[in-house]
Design a protein around this motif. Structure first.
Motif, PDB file in Angstrom:
ATOM      1  N   PHE A 142     -25.270  67.353 -28.260  1.00 29.45           N
ATOM      2  CA  PHE A 142     -25.493  68.796 -28.355  1.00 29.45           C
ATOM      3  C   PHE A 142     -26.818  69.035 -29.090  1.00 29.45           C
ATOM      4  CE2 PHE A 142     -24.254  72.713 -30.994  1.00 29.45           C
ATOM      5  CZ  PHE A 142     -24.599  73.614 -30.011  1.00 29.45           C
ATOM      6  N   PHE A 143     -27.581  70.041 -28.657  1.00 31.24           N
ATOM      7  CA  PHE A 143     -28.832  70.355 -29.336  1.00 31.24           C
ATOM      8  C   PHE A 143     -29.238  71.790 -29.004  1.00 31.24           C
ATOM      9  CE2 PHE A 143     -29.920  68.558 -25.239  1.00 31.24           C
ATOM     10  CZ  PHE A 143     -30.921  69.379 -24.748  1.00 31.24           C
ATOM     11  N   THR A 158     -20.465  81.044 -28.585  1.00 30.10           N
ATOM     12  CA  THR A 158     -20.106  82.330 -29.179  1.00 30.10           C
ATOM     13  C   THR A 158     -21.095  82.598 -30.304  1.00 30.10           C
ATOM     14  OG1 THR A 158     -18.620  81.428 -30.871  1.00 30.10           O
ATOM     15  CG2 THR A 158     -17.678  81.796 -28.671  1.00 30.10           C
ATOM     16  N   GLU A 159     -20.782  83.571 -31.135  1.00 30.05           N
ATOM     17  CA  GLU A 159     -21.672  83.867 -32.267  1.00 30.05           C
ATOM     18  C   GLU A 159     -21.805  82.665 -33.190  1.00 30.05           C
ATOM     19  OE1 GLU A 159     -22.088  86.986 -36.045  1.00 30.05           O
ATOM     20  OE2 GLU A 159     -20.421  87.182 -34.629  1.00 30.05           O
ATOM     21  N   GLY A 207     -13.152  71.014 -27.069  1.00 26.49           N
ATOM     22  CA  GLY A 207     -13.711  70.768 -28.393  1.00 26.49           C
ATOM     23  C   GLY A 207     -14.533  71.936 -28.875  1.00 26.49           C
ATOM     24  N   VAL A 208     -14.420  72.252 -30.159  1.00 32.41           N
ATOM     25  CA  VAL A 208     -15.131  73.381 -30.769  1.00 32.41           C
ATOM     26  C   VAL A 208     -15.978  72.858 -31.922  1.00 32.41           C
ATOM     27  CG1 VAL A 208     -14.913  75.626 -31.900  1.00 32.41           C
ATOM     28  CG2 VAL A 208     -13.235  74.936 -30.156  1.00 32.41           C
ATOM     29  N   ILE A 209     -17.265  73.187 -31.907  1.00 34.59           N
ATOM     30  CA  ILE A 209     -18.185  72.766 -32.958  1.00 34.59           C
ATOM     31  C   ILE A 209     -19.035  73.952 -33.375  1.00 34.59           C
ATOM     32  CG2 ILE A 209     -19.944  72.040 -31.286  1.00 34.59           C
ATOM     33  CD1 ILE A 209     -20.679  69.746 -33.200  1.00 34.59           C
ATOM     34  N   GLU A 210     -19.410  74.001 -34.642  1.00 33.68           N
ATOM     35  CA  GLU A 210     -20.281  75.084 -35.103  1.00 33.68           C
ATOM     36  C   GLU A 210     -21.640  74.979 -34.417  1.00 33.68           C
ATOM     37  OE1 GLU A 210     -20.562  75.277 -39.312  1.00 33.68           O
ATOM     38  OE2 GLU A 210     -18.431  75.731 -39.604  1.00 33.68           O
ATOM     39  N   LYS A 211     -22.194  76.147 -34.045  1.00 32.31           N
ATOM     40  CA  LYS A 211     -23.438  76.177 -33.280  1.00 32.31           C
ATOM     41  C   LYS A 211     -24.606  75.521 -34.011  1.00 32.31           C
ATOM     42  CE  LYS A 211     -24.733  80.275 -31.935  1.00 32.31           C
ATOM     43  NZ  LYS A 211     -24.980  81.586 -31.243  1.00 32.31           N
ATOM     44  N   TYR A 212     -24.593  75.598 -35.320  1.00 33.09           N
ATOM     45  CA  TYR A 212     -25.701  75.040 -36.104  1.00 33.09           C
ATOM     46  C   TYR A 212     -25.271  73.800 -36.885  1.00 33.09           C
ATOM     47  CZ  TYR A 212     -28.024  79.386 -34.879  1.00 33.09           C
ATOM     48  OH  TYR A 212     -28.589  80.434 -34.178  1.00 33.09           O
ATOM     49  N   ALA A 213     -24.260  73.122 -36.410  1.00 36.42           N
ATOM     50  CA  ALA A 213     -23.778  71.908 -37.073  1.00 36.42           C
ATOM     51  C   ALA A 213     -24.865  70.837 -37.079  1.00 36.42           C
ATOM     52  CB  ALA A 213     -22.531  71.393 -36.370  1.00 36.42           C
ATOM     53  N   ARG A 214     -24.917  70.072 -38.168  1.00 38.06           N
ATOM     54  CA  ARG A 214     -25.867  68.964 -38.268  1.00 38.06           C
ATOM     55  C   ARG A 214     -25.272  67.662 -37.738  1.00 38.06           C
ATOM     56  NH1 ARG A 214     -30.322  69.962 -41.460  1.00 38.06           N
ATOM     57  NH2 ARG A 214     -30.302  71.947 -42.582  1.00 38.06           N
ATOM     58  N   MET A 242     -16.212  69.142 -36.050  1.00 37.35           N
ATOM     59  CA  MET A 242     -15.731  69.456 -34.711  1.00 37.35           C
ATOM     60  C   MET A 242     -14.252  69.107 -34.580  1.00 37.35           C
ATOM     61  SD  MET A 242     -17.399  68.227 -31.094  1.00 37.35           S
ATOM     62  CE  MET A 242     -17.078  69.128 -29.576  1.00 37.35           C
ATOM     63  N   TRP A 243     -13.513  69.933 -33.872  1.00 39.44           N
ATOM     64  CA  TRP A 243     -12.098  69.645 -33.642  1.00 39.44           C
ATOM     65  C   TRP A 243     -11.754  69.832 -32.167  1.00 39.44           C
ATOM     66  CZ3 TRP A 243      -9.494  73.986 -31.907  1.00 39.44           C
ATOM     67  CH2 TRP A 243     -10.058  75.232 -32.229  1.00 39.44           C
ATOM     68  N   TRP A 244     -10.673  69.165 -31.769  1.00 40.80           N
ATOM     69  CA  TRP A 244     -10.289  69.119 -30.362  1.00 40.80           C
ATOM     70  C   TRP A 244      -8.832  69.523 -30.197  1.00 40.80           C
ATOM     71  CZ3 TRP A 244     -13.777  67.661 -26.517  1.00 40.80           C
ATOM     72  CH2 TRP A 244     -15.003  67.127 -26.979  1.00 40.80           C
ATOM     73  N   VAL A 245      -8.533  70.074 -29.033  1.00 42.18           N
ATOM     74  CA  VAL A 245      -7.160  70.422 -28.695  1.00 42.18           C
ATOM     75  C   VAL A 245      -6.913  69.997 -27.251  1.00 42.18           C
ATOM     76  CG1 VAL A 245      -7.865  72.771 -28.079  1.00 42.18           C
ATOM     77  CG2 VAL A 245      -5.462  72.298 -28.517  1.00 42.18           C
TER      78      VAL A 245
END
Length: 588
Positions: A311-312, A341-342, A377-384, A389-392
């Motif tokens: 992701f980038f 998303t936001e 999977g959901v990760i914060e948009k500005y994650a380093r 990240m978490w998965w369902v």
């Protein structure tokens, strides 16, 4: 059913190609041929460009820059191997999914030539002033008639563009002048294998692997330096520049000229920054998400080798930022689209996987793993990094396209609107029989559970929204109605605020014998209501064998036709399109 959506070309193992290009000299095979062969690699080197493009000449003026020719002895040898593979090693009859006589029929048949800017006739209504600008629709169009196995998504990228100014229109079509296109044009035949069609039987597969490796060794084909993609999927504006995109390569910058023509400027790596040691930035998704507020583009790439997903983002100045390797994805997986998303980016790890070992069995390396459980999977948009990240698990979720996503309940709920494969097993073998439906997926960020709701019982894909609402809560979705075999026969307007399982509130069916493409929403007034605008698309009439550019009122219940423009040449079915207004064009 990914009706027209993606080349689905998984990435070559770039480290393997790098070893071939860097570690082997043809001296090993024949010392006298070393010098002429080494010259070949210099002939075809395309410069990567950053945000401010250095022009890689288009086909109108670049012949003088490629005066040296490949070694004729090697070219003849490689061509002979290709011919023998096609004539004696391919398995016949060909499967329907790669039989060109079945695939390239009707309006899926390619057009033979480019077309310079040509005046169009407005045959109904008048073109709204907000459509001053250009609509560009990308799609595959092989520059050579296939001599063997061919998949619908194998063709070279070709843009079908209508340029509009004060109610008048001109039309042109141009190939994206990729490295692949230019190299094969000079040779006079295709040489780059397709992961969707070329591996047809054990002996044919091994032969194609061997001759491709030999071409890399010889310098006739330099994929690490120049890429190998077709740029045949989509069009996007990133940091104020216009690009044609495909999944298997970097984007190619293109430009609309003042006279309504289209030129290719070059392959772009956005500065190439933020890449981890041992990796290279050699490709990205054809579905970047551009934040309407910040101008940033969020993107990803998937790989055969680990990390299988990265992701980038690209900032508003066109500079690529640091990669975030998502190592939780343990198998090479085809990820065609994602959502933002936001605060979050949302990925679907589905059942379409890449298994290179299948080539040795004479089968395509992309396949459907029915035993794999899809997940989101959901990760914060500005994650380093991926630590947060978490998965369902999401059984049955194999997303074709992520239409939009947003947050509700103070960020406790992520809502996605997607088109989902209901017959994922058909994706590669019987694309014409596949089906997708439009649905809403609600993800609880606290409980890590999901809820799904169908939005219509029709077969829908290639759905769009008002682009001003990307990453924000929206109400309306516009989606093509798809009938077997892969024909778009109309459009629906869906109100996702309704609680019904069939939330269609508007329908436009095309005339009998007519097939359309993906629509694009153009706002009439940016300050107006969400559906205050127009839907534009190309429609082909199989009876009259003519193509039309349609403009429809997005607010009306029957998506009323506002204007129709007769196109001077047939527009074959394609994939994704994009509208660029006059103000934006003038700044390019």
């Amino acid at each position: 059913m990914d009706t027209l959506s993606s080349s689905f070309l998984p990435k070559f193992n770039q480290s393997f190609l790098h070893k071939i290009e860097n570690n082997y000299s043809f001296t090993t095979f024949h010392e006298p041929l070393n010098k002429p062969i080494s010259n070949i690699s210099d002939v075809f080197k395309f410069k990567k460009i950053n945000r401010k493009a250095q022009t890689t000449p288009d086909d109108n003026n670049n012949n003088n820059n490629r005066t040296r020719k490949p070694n004729p002895l090697l070219t003849t040898l490689f061509k002979s191997i290709d011919d023998f593979t096609l004539g004696s090693l391919d398995k016949f009859p060909l499967p329907p999914s790669v039989d060109p006589e079945k695939v390239l029929t009707g309006n899926y048949a390619p057009v033979e030539n480019e077309l310079p800017p040509t005046a169009c006739e407005v045959v109904e209504g008048s073109i709204p002033i907000c459509l001053n600008g250009a609509y560009l629709r990308n799609g595959p169009n092989p520059q050579f008639s296939p001599r063997g196995p061919y998949h619908l998504f194998d063709g070279d990228g070709m843009i079908q563009m209508i340029r509009i100014s004060d109610g008048k229109a001109t039309f042109c079509r141009r190939y994206i002048k990729t490295y692949k296109y230019m190299m094969e044009r000079d040779l006079g035949y295709p040489i780059i294998p397709s992961f969707l069609s070329s591996f047809n039987g054990v002996m044919a597969s091994l032969a194609r692997v061997a001759v491709t490796a030999a071409r890399v060794v010889a310098g006739e084909f330099t994929p690490v330096v120049n890429g190998y993609g077709t740029s045949n999927i989509s069009v996007a504006v990133i940091a104020g520049k216009l690009y044609a995109l495909g999944e298997s390569d970097l984007p190619y910058e293109i430009k609309v000229t003042a006279d309504g023509d289209l030129v290719t400027l070059g392959r772009c790596d956005f500065g190439g920054g933020g890449v981890a040691a041992g990796e290279e930035f050699l490709g990205m998704t054809a579905h970047p998400k551009v934040d309407p507020g910040t101008g940033e583009a969020f993107a990803f790439r998937y790989h055969v080798a680990a990390p299988h997903l990265t992701f980038f983002r690209i900032d508003s100045e066109g500079r690529k930022q640091a990669d975030v390797a998502i190592r939780a994805v343990k198998t090479a997986t085809v990820v065609h689209d994602f959502a933002v998303t936001e605060n979050y980016a949302v990925f679907n790890e589905g059942q379409m996987v890449i298994t290179p070992a299948e080539i040795l069995r004479g089968r395509r390396p992309v396949r459907v793993d029915g035993g794999k459980i899809p997940r989101i999977g959901v990760i914060e948009k500005y994650a380093r990094d991926e630590s947060g990240m978490w998965w369902v698990d999401a059984p049955g979720v194999n997303i074709s396209h992520a239409v939009n996503a947003w947050e509700e309940d103070g960020g406790d709920t992520v809502v996605m609107v997607v088109t989902n494969y209901t017959t994922v097993e058909m994706v590669f073998d019987r694309l014409d029989m596949g089906q997708t439906t439009l649905e809403e997926i609600r993800i609880n960020t606290k409980t890590k559970k999901i809820r799904r709701r169908p939005l219509s019982d029709r077969v829908l894909d290639l759905a769009v929204i008002n682009p001003a609402f990307v990453g924000k809560k929206n109400r309306y979705v516009y989606a093509p109605i798809i009938e077997t075999p892969m024909k778009i026969v109309g459009l629906v307007k869906v109100d996702i605020s309704l609680s019904s399982d069939d939330s269609v509130v508007g329908t436009r069916m095309y005339e009998p014998g007519c097939t359309g493409g993906e629509p694009f929403f153009v706002a009439n007034n940016p300050a107006g209501n969400e559906d205050d605008g127009f839907l534009i698309t190309y429609v082909y009439d199989e009876i009259s064998q003519e193509s039309t550019f349609l403009v429809m009122d997005a607010k009306s219940p029957n998506l009323e036709i506002v204007a129709a423009v007769k196109i001077p040449s047939r527009v074959p079915n394609g994939i994704h399109g994009f509208f660029v207004n006059e103000d934006c064009l003038s700044k390019m």
